[in-house]
Design a protein around this motif. Structure first.
Motif, mmCIF file in Angstrom:
data_model
loop_
_atom_site.group_PDB
_atom_site.id
_atom_site.type_symbol
_atom_site.label_atom_id
_atom_site.label_comp_id
_atom_site.label_asym_id
_atom_site.label_seq_id
_atom_site.Cartn_x
_atom_site.Cartn_y
_atom_site.Cartn_z
ATOM 1 N N HIS A 170 0.831 -1.198 0.000
ATOM 2 C CA HIS A 170 0.000 0.000 0.000
ATOM 3 C C HIS A 170 0.869 1.253 0.000
ATOM 4 C CE1 HIS A 170 -3.119 2.873 1.266
ATOM 5 N NE2 HIS A 170 -3.969 2.016 0.711
ATOM 6 N N TYR A 171 1.940 1.222 0.788
ATOM 7 C CA TYR A 171 2.861 2.369 0.813
ATOM 8 C C TYR A 171 3.517 2.558 -0.549
ATOM 9 C CZ TYR A 171 7.471 4.449 1.106
ATOM 10 O OH TYR A 171 8.602 5.175 0.833
ATOM 11 N N TYR A 172 3.970 1.483 -1.164
ATOM 12 C CA TYR A 172 4.695 1.571 -2.428
ATOM 13 C C TYR A 172 3.831 2.213 -3.509
ATOM 14 C CZ TYR A 172 7.910 0.064 -6.134
ATOM 15 O OH TYR A 172 8.800 0.038 -7.180
ATOM 16 N N VAL A 173 2.560 1.881 -3.514
ATOM 17 C CA VAL A 173 1.657 2.427 -4.518
ATOM 18 C C VAL A 173 1.300 3.884 -4.223
ATOM 19 C CG1 VAL A 173 -0.653 2.234 -5.511
ATOM 20 C CG2 VAL A 173 0.701 0.184 -5.123
ATOM 21 N N ARG A 175 2.886 6.179 -2.071
ATOM 22 C CA ARG A 175 3.884 7.131 -1.582
ATOM 23 C C ARG A 175 3.998 8.330 -2.526
ATOM 24 N NH1 ARG A 175 9.466 3.704 -2.760
ATOM 25 N NH2 ARG A 175 9.423 3.901 -5.036
ATOM 26 N N ASP A 176 4.658 9.385 -2.044
ATOM 27 C CA ASP A 176 4.762 10.628 -2.797
ATOM 28 C C ASP A 176 5.374 10.393 -4.175
ATOM 29 O OD1 ASP A 176 3.784 11.776 -0.568
ATOM 30 O OD2 ASP A 176 5.567 12.930 -0.047
ATOM 31 N N THR A 177 4.936 11.218 -5.126
ATOM 32 C CA THR A 177 5.428 11.161 -6.489
ATOM 33 C C THR A 177 6.228 12.419 -6.783
ATOM 34 O OG1 THR A 177 3.523 9.872 -7.216
ATOM 35 C CG2 THR A 177 4.748 11.028 -8.910
ATOM 36 N N PHE A 191 -1.472 6.444 -7.759
ATOM 37 C CA PHE A 191 -2.381 5.753 -8.658
ATOM 38 C C PHE A 191 -3.448 4.966 -7.922
ATOM 39 C CE2 PHE A 191 1.687 6.106 -10.984
ATOM 40 C CZ PHE A 191 1.250 6.892 -12.031
ATOM 41 N N ALA A 192 -3.232 4.687 -6.635
ATOM 42 C CA ALA A 192 -4.202 3.884 -5.889
ATOM 43 C C ALA A 192 -5.374 4.703 -5.377
ATOM 44 C CB ALA A 192 -3.515 3.194 -4.710
#
Length: 242
Positions: A170-173, A175-177, A191-192
């Motif tokens: 969940h964090y990987y999807v 996290r900040d961009t 994206f999530a």
């Protein structure tokens, strides 16, 4: 597409060879062939991703490993046939069971407040088991693809328990961009949660989590209960133990 998304980093592919070839088509032990091809379960195929342009909120290209996922890591993965699933097509798609994945079963999720104390405590015990069980099938990345070397000579992956695996996914999807601009801006755009994928992504996410808990507990009737926040005042296990 969803099978590629939820698979994340299968252990058999998290190595220099997988990174160098950009291929993740593990052997299924049932017949000794990649993706269970000899048994008709699946085959190794090029990953298909959308060519639609990014929205104006993300004007960059090639700076985030999650762009056009999973092409930064793998461009060939198993494509499963019929009701088969999993990163090597050795399992069944969600909802299907049996040696040939031909049996369909519906799962009913319950409000945790309608469960007995014994059922609630069993749920908590399953989560505690997940927190203390290293996941045998998946690992997490501890660096970017660029940090792992052009030919994958420095793979950066780590073991993780089954509970934290899903915290990490969940964090990987989400996290900040990186957006660039003055001061090299990072923003919480993901994206999530900020796209049309919100509902289907979380649906697959929960199904995958449920599936992994079933595997470590052996309880294949297990379903993740839902919780109505309006019941918070009367739910002893909701806040103290989760």
């Amino acid at each position: 597409l969803f099978e590629t998304c939820w698979s994340q980093f299968p252990r058999p592919c998290a190595n220099s060879e997988g990174l160098r070839t950009k291929e993740c088509c593990p052997v299924w032990s049932g017949d000794g062939s990649p993706c269970g091809a000899l048994s008709g379960r699946g085959f190794c195929a090029d990953v298909s991703v959308s060519d639609e342009p990014n929205g104006p909120q993300y004007p960059h290209s090639g700076i985030d490993d999650r762009e056009r996922w999973p092409l930064a890591f793998f461009n060939r993965t198993c494509r499963c046939a019929g009701n088969y699933g999993g990163f090597n097509c050795g399992e069944c798609k969600f909802g299907y069971w049996g040696s040939n994945c031909a049996e369909y079963r519906e799962s009913v999720r319950r409000n945790i407040m309608t469960m007995s104390t014994t059922e609630q405590q069993k749920f908590i015990s399953y989560l505690n088991l997940a927190k203390n069980t290293i996941n045998p099938d998946y690992v997490i990345s501890t660096g970017t693809r660029a940090e792992m070397g052009v030919n994958g000579e420095s793979p950066m992956f780590s073991d993780i328990n089954t509970y934290d695996l899903f915290v990490w996914i969940h964090y990987y999807v989400s996290r900040d961009t990186f957006l660039g601009g003055p001061g090299n801006v990072w923003r919480d755009i993901d994206f999530a949660h900020e796209s049309a994928a919100f509902l289907p992504w979380h649906r697959v996410y929960l199904l995958h989590w449920e599936h992994e808990i079933r595997k470590i507990t052996g309880d294949f009737n297990f379903t993740i209960p839902y919780w109505d926040w309006r019941d918070a005042q009367s739910c002893e296990v909701c806040t103290d133990n989760l």
